[in-house]
Scaffold this active site. Structure first.
Site, PDB file in Angstrom:
ATOM      1  N   CYS A  94     -28.766 -12.845 -12.944  1.00  0.00           N
ATOM      2  CA  CYS A  94     -29.706 -13.963 -12.884  1.00  0.00           C
ATOM      3  C   CYS A  94     -29.922 -14.266 -11.397  1.00  0.00           C
ATOM      4  O   CYS A  94     -29.172 -13.792 -10.529  1.00  0.00           O
ATOM      5  CB  CYS A  94     -29.152 -15.177 -13.625  1.00  0.00           C
ATOM      6  SG  CYS A  94     -27.787 -16.011 -12.796  1.00  0.00           S
ATOM      7  N   CYS A 126     -26.847 -16.005  -9.637  1.00  0.00           N
ATOM      8  CA  CYS A 126     -25.753 -15.073  -9.320  1.00  0.00           C
ATOM      9  C   CYS A 126     -26.147 -14.134  -8.187  1.00  0.00           C
ATOM     10  O   CYS A 126     -25.330 -13.814  -7.327  1.00  0.00           O
ATOM     11  CB  CYS A 126     -25.341 -14.280 -10.562  1.00  0.00           C
ATOM     12  SG  CYS A 126     -24.370 -15.238 -11.749  1.00  0.00           S
ATOM     13  N   GLU A 135     -20.009 -12.923 -13.261  1.00  0.00           N
ATOM     14  CA  GLU A 135     -19.897 -12.708 -11.816  1.00  0.00           C
ATOM     15  C   GLU A 135     -19.159 -13.867 -11.146  1.00  0.00           C
ATOM     16  O   GLU A 135     -18.280 -13.660 -10.307  1.00  0.00           O
ATOM     17  CB  GLU A 135     -21.292 -12.568 -11.178  1.00  0.00           C
ATOM     18  CG  GLU A 135     -22.108 -11.397 -11.696  1.00  0.00           C
ATOM     19  CD  GLU A 135     -23.062 -11.762 -12.818  1.00  0.00           C
ATOM     20  OE1 GLU A 135     -24.153 -11.174 -12.865  1.00  0.00           O
ATOM     21  OE2 GLU A 135     -22.721 -12.621 -13.666  1.00  0.00           O
TER      22      GLU A 135
END
Length: 155
Positions: free
Chosen positions: A110, A113, A84
């Site tokens: 996560c 992100c 990302e």
């Protein structure tokens, strides 16, 4: 393609995400991501180190000991940036606005992100696999608070 049927947009974009993941040099996670808006690809990315930095395939994984055994979580810093983050950097370098986009990714995000994606103003996150229980729960809670749709699909 059977009976002249076209694949769905989800299948098309997730298939592209899987193709991006094949560029990853990570031994443990092959992650690709595609940012879309209005059925158009805006940016792609995969996990890996910054430009002109060595890949784990060249110098060894920083998260493994000298015998190649995986170290406990949190005991070493990964060389790679998440897919990302790399896609956002790619878009930024080209002046592409990702606000309002739909994100297709191999893994659920996560928490770090997810925070960036909230600030970016995405509207939907679609994924294939769970990243980790703890991060997934925090990320999904954050997305819910910001009215970002989250969908797990199977293709």
């Amino acid at each position: 393609m059977e009976n002249g049927k076209r694949i769905s947009w989800d299948d098309f974009f997730m298939g592209t995400t899987k193709l991006c993941a094949q560029r990853s040099a990570c031994k443990h996670f092959k992650v690709g991501v595609v940012f879309t808006r209005n059925r158009r690809i805006l940016a792609t990315g995969y996990n890996g180190p910054p430009v002109n930095e060595p890949h784990c395939t060249e110098v060894g994984c920083a998260k493994e000991d000298k015998n190649g055994d995986r170290l406990p979580a949190g005991s070493a810093l990964c060389r790679g940036a998440h897919a990302e983050t790399n896609a956002i950097a790619n878009a930024s370098s080209e002046g592409i606005n990702l606000s309002g986009s739909t994100v297709y990714c191999i893994y659920s995000p996560c928490y770090d992100c997810a925070k960036v994606l909230v600030n970016l103003g995405i509207k939907e996150f679609i994924y294939l696999k769970e990243y980790s229980d703890e991060d997934e729960s925090l990320a999904k809670q954050l997305f819910r608070r910001h009215h970002i749709l989250v969908r797990k699909i199977n293709i």
